[in-house]
Design a protein around this motif. Structure first.
Motif, PDB file in Angstrom:
ATOM      1  N   THR A 133     130.111  63.527   8.212  1.00  0.00           N
ATOM      2  CA  THR A 133     130.225  62.258   7.495  1.00  0.00           C
ATOM      3  C   THR A 133     131.515  62.214   6.678  1.00  0.00           C
ATOM      4  O   THR A 133     131.967  63.237   6.162  1.00  0.00           O
ATOM      5  CB  THR A 133     129.032  62.036   6.555  1.00  0.00           C
ATOM      6  N   ILE A 134     132.096  61.021   6.585  1.00  0.00           N
ATOM      7  CA  ILE A 134     133.300  60.838   5.787  1.00  0.00           C
ATOM      8  C   ILE A 134     132.894  60.732   4.320  1.00  0.00           C
ATOM      9  O   ILE A 134     132.047  59.905   3.970  1.00  0.00           O
ATOM     10  CB  ILE A 134     134.067  59.572   6.232  1.00  0.00           C
ATOM     11  N   LYS A 135     133.504  61.552   3.497  1.00  0.00           N
ATOM     12  CA  LYS A 135     133.181  61.547   2.068  1.00  0.00           C
ATOM     13  C   LYS A 135     134.156  60.709   1.251  1.00  0.00           C
ATOM     14  O   LYS A 135     133.759  60.025   0.321  1.00  0.00           O
ATOM     15  CB  LYS A 135     133.167  62.982   1.505  1.00  0.00           C
ATOM     16  N   ARG A 136     135.451  60.786   1.597  1.00  0.00           N
ATOM     17  CA  ARG A 136     136.430  60.002   0.830  1.00  0.00           C
ATOM     18  C   ARG A 136     137.727  59.889   1.615  1.00  0.00           C
ATOM     19  O   ARG A 136     138.019  60.682   2.502  1.00  0.00           O
ATOM     20  CB  ARG A 136     136.678  60.614  -0.541  1.00  0.00           C
ATOM     21  N   VAL A 137     138.490  58.876   1.243  1.00  0.00           N
ATOM     22  CA  VAL A 137     139.829  58.687   1.795  1.00  0.00           C
ATOM     23  C   VAL A 137     140.808  59.404   0.876  1.00  0.00           C
ATOM     24  O   VAL A 137     140.731  59.255  -0.347  1.00  0.00           O
ATOM     25  CB  VAL A 137     140.184  57.188   1.893  1.00  0.00           C
ATOM     26  N   ASP A 157     144.811  57.037   8.466  1.00  0.00           N
ATOM     27  CA  ASP A 157     144.322  57.475   7.152  1.00  0.00           C
ATOM     28  C   ASP A 157     143.877  58.929   7.219  1.00  0.00           C
ATOM     29  O   ASP A 157     143.338  59.384   8.220  1.00  0.00           O
ATOM     30  CB  ASP A 157     143.133  56.629   6.693  1.00  0.00           C
ATOM     31  N   ARG A 158     144.104  59.650   6.132  1.00  0.00           N
ATOM     32  CA  ARG A 158     143.593  61.017   6.016  1.00  0.00           C
ATOM     33  C   ARG A 158     142.293  60.937   5.236  1.00  0.00           C
ATOM     34  O   ARG A 158     142.231  60.297   4.193  1.00  0.00           O
ATOM     35  CB  ARG A 158     144.597  61.915   5.313  1.00  0.00           C
ATOM     36  N   VAL A 159     141.259  61.549   5.762  1.00  0.00           N
ATOM     37  CA  VAL A 159     139.942  61.500   5.128  1.00  0.00           C
ATOM     38  C   VAL A 159     139.359  62.899   5.034  1.00  0.00           C
ATOM     39  O   VAL A 159     139.721  63.798   5.790  1.00  0.00           O
ATOM     40  CB  VAL A 159     138.968  60.576   5.902  1.00  0.00           C
ATOM     41  N   GLU A 160     138.463  63.054   4.086  1.00  0.00           N
ATOM     42  CA  GLU A 160     137.746  64.308   3.921  1.00  0.00           C
ATOM     43  C   GLU A 160     136.360  64.125   4.535  1.00  0.00           C
ATOM     44  O   GLU A 160     135.665  63.161   4.211  1.00  0.00           O
ATOM     45  CB  GLU A 160     137.633  64.653   2.434  1.00  0.00           C
ATOM     46  N   ILE A 161     135.986  65.030   5.434  1.00  0.00           N
ATOM     47  CA  ILE A 161     134.672  64.942   6.068  1.00  0.00           C
ATOM     48  C   ILE A 161     133.803  66.105   5.624  1.00  0.00           C
ATOM     49  O   ILE A 161     134.306  67.167   5.236  1.00  0.00           O
ATOM     50  CB  ILE A 161     134.774  64.920   7.614  1.00  0.00           C
TER      51      ILE A 161
END
Length: 136
Positions: free
Chosen positions: A127-131, A55-59
């Motif tokens: 921290t991960i903010k969203r996928v 998965d690509r996530v925004e941190i």
């Protein structure tokens, strides 16, 4: 600071190993202080997002914590140098031994900072903010 990374491994429910692409690293302003030479690091999944490998996530990396952590790492050991020196001199120790004790104080400062970050490691993780969903 926000960055897009790829989930590499799910270590636990709230701790994920991610990797960034070299393109992301070239544009990163924290590159000078970055210790992710292999481009893999842990992030915190405090929101409990459902993630899978790949998965690509925004941190998000809190700027204040980054600057504070950097200052603590560099300044705390250096502040111990004059303290160690003057404490040694107050006991009547010679110049050479006082300098060695002061240098030992710097080493002790780095050990103290290392212990501090080991104990408080979770609060300094990005921290991960969203996928990020790919639209096909």
């Amino acid at each position: 600071m926000l960055e897009v990374v790829t989930v590499h491994d799910i270590r636990s429910k709230d701790r994920i190993q991610v990797s960034c692409s070299s393109a992301s690293c070239k544009g990163c302003k924290g590159g000078l202080f970055c210790n992710t030479k292999k481009r893999m690091f842990d992030v915190s999944n405090i929101d409990g997002l459902a993630l899978e490998k790949g998965d690509r996530v925004e941190i998000h990396l809190d700027t204040g914590r980054t600057i504070g952590g950097t200052l603590l790492t560099l300044i705390a050991p250096l502040l111990l140098f004059p303290i160690g020196y003057y404490v040694a001199k107050s006991f009547g120790v010679g110049e050479g031994i006082s300098t060695l004790i002061a240098l030992g104080s710097i080493a002790l400062g780095f050990v103290g900072v290392w212990v501090f970050f080991k104990v408080n490691e979770h609060s300094y993780l990005p921290t991960i903010k969203r996928v990020i969903k790919d639209i096909e």
